[in-house]
Design a protein around this motif. Structure first.
Motif, PDB file in Angstrom:
ATOM      1  N   ARG A   1       1.065  -1.114  -0.074  1.00 62.32           N
ATOM      2  CA  ARG A   1       0.252   0.242  -0.182  1.00 62.32           C
ATOM      3  C   ARG A   1       0.810   1.096  -0.245  1.00 62.32           C
ATOM      4  O   ARG A   1       0.589   2.394  -0.825  1.00 62.32           O
ATOM      5  N   LEU A   2       1.787   1.511   0.602  1.00 64.52           N
ATOM      6  CA  LEU A   2       2.847   2.065   1.001  1.00 64.52           C
ATOM      7  C   LEU A   2       3.760   2.624  -0.947  1.00 64.52           C
ATOM      8  O   LEU A   2       3.916   3.999  -0.900  1.00 64.52           O
ATOM      9  N   ALA A   3       3.706   2.009  -1.103  1.00 64.47           N
ATOM     10  CA  ALA A   3       4.247   1.815  -2.916  1.00 64.47           C
ATOM     11  C   ALA A   3       4.027   2.876  -3.296  1.00 64.47           C
ATOM     12  O   ALA A   3       5.079   3.674  -3.853  1.00 64.47           O
ATOM     13  N   PRO A   4       2.965   2.742  -3.976  1.00 64.42           N
ATOM     14  CA  PRO A   4       2.384   3.730  -4.745  1.00 64.42           C
ATOM     15  C   PRO A   4       2.522   5.158  -4.342  1.00 64.42           C
ATOM     16  O   PRO A   4       2.844   6.192  -5.326  1.00 64.42           O
ATOM     17  N   HIS A   5       2.870   5.627  -3.068  1.00 61.44           N
ATOM     18  CA  HIS A   5       2.477   6.973  -2.810  1.00 61.44           C
ATOM     19  C   HIS A   5       3.939   6.816  -3.017  1.00 61.44           C
ATOM     20  O   HIS A   5       4.001   8.232  -2.865  1.00 61.44           O
ATOM     21  N   LEU A   6       5.200   6.554  -2.390  1.00 65.24           N
ATOM     22  CA  LEU A   6       6.059   6.987  -2.410  1.00 65.24           C
ATOM     23  C   LEU A   6       6.532   7.810  -3.410  1.00 65.24           C
ATOM     24  O   LEU A   6       6.923   8.163  -5.035  1.00 65.24           O
ATOM     25  N   GLY A   7       7.550   9.119  -3.311  1.00 58.50           N
ATOM     26  CA  GLY A   7       7.663  10.063  -3.843  1.00 58.50           C
ATOM     27  C   GLY A   7       7.387  11.191  -4.608  1.00 58.50           C
ATOM     28  O   GLY A   7       7.026  11.934  -5.797  1.00 58.50           O
ATOM     29  N   GLU A   8       5.300  10.904  -4.710  1.00 66.82           N
ATOM     30  CA  GLU A   8       4.566  11.649  -4.820  1.00 66.82           C
ATOM     31  C   GLU A   8       5.068  13.345  -3.838  1.00 66.82           C
ATOM     32  O   GLU A   8       4.552  12.649  -2.787  1.00 66.82           O
TER      33      GLU A   8
ATOM     34  N   HIS B   1      11.289   8.047   0.168  1.00 64.07           N
ATOM     35  CA  HIS B   1      10.379   9.015  -0.828  1.00 64.07           C
ATOM     36  C   HIS B   1      11.390   9.399  -1.263  1.00 64.07           C
ATOM     37  O   HIS B   1      10.650   9.995  -1.997  1.00 64.07           O
ATOM     38  N   GLU B   2      12.369   9.711  -1.185  1.00 61.87           N
ATOM     39  CA  GLU B   2      13.652  10.975  -1.758  1.00 61.87           C
ATOM     40  C   GLU B   2      14.680  10.348  -1.400  1.00 61.87           C
ATOM     41  O   GLU B   2      15.143   9.992  -0.074  1.00 61.87           O
TER      42      GLU B   2
END
Length: 185
Positions: free
Chosen positions: A40-47, A103-104
């Motif tokens: 669930r976390l992966a698609p939000h990273l970097g957004e 995330h970055e």
């Protein structure tokens, strides 16, 4: 580590928390919970709309923890760790399952295991088992036992990682259960 609480929650963070809640509420085994939360976390990273500018601020002396969410029943917490170049944790393990996603930037992680004592009356010793570099978008998850590691910012810029813990970090202050001395020899 310094800890701050969020100024506000973004809509994207609220959506992520809702997704995590659905997984945690299933009451699955810790390792399976960590795996599913990582998905669930992966698609939000970097957004860019995931964190507020204040939640991306570091500290000049040590990595900084921003508490983004603590579930009212204490079942999980979401934090952002902000690392300036060279900042690192001690070697530690955790009170619960954990998922971390970059995330970055990039983070280096050294993983350890406890080896049995060499002789009668001796103490177990810490042995490094693996070193990995996690870049933007990478996710890892684990559950005790087997969660001993040390993490550091391995890039020349600020690194930000999102961590989800199966504990109330707002109440505990941290997810760290034990700190280990650096191995010698």
């Amino acid at each position: 580590m310094t800890t701050t609480t969020p100024a506000r929650t973004t809509a994207r963070m609220a959506a992520l928390v809702s997704e995590i809640r659905k997984v945690v509420d299933r009451g699955l085994a810790p390792d399976l919970t960590a795996y599913l939360v990582g998905e669930r976390l992966a698609p939000h990273l970097g957004e860019p709309e995931l964190l507020t500018p204040e939640q991306c601020e570091g500290h000049p002396d040590r990595y900084r923890q921003h508490i983004l969410h603590t579930e009212p029943d204490g079942s999980f917490s979401v934090v952002a760790l902000v690392w300036l170049p060279g900042q690192e944790t001690s070697i530690h393990d955790h009170v619960s399952w954990c998922v971390a996603g970059v995330h970055e930037g990039a983070e280096s992680e050294v993983r350890y295991r406890l080896a049995p004592a060499a002789g009668p009356g001796g103490a177990a010793r810490l042995v490094p088992t693996e070193e990995v570099v996690n870049g933007q978008g990478d996710v890892c998850g684990f559950a005790p036992p087997g969660d001993i590691h040390k993490v550091r910012n391995s890039c020349r810029t600020t690194a930000i990682s999102l961590h989800v813990y199966g504990a109330d970090v707002g109440r505990l202050g941290s997810s760290v259960r034990r700190v280990y001395p650096e191995p010698t020899g």
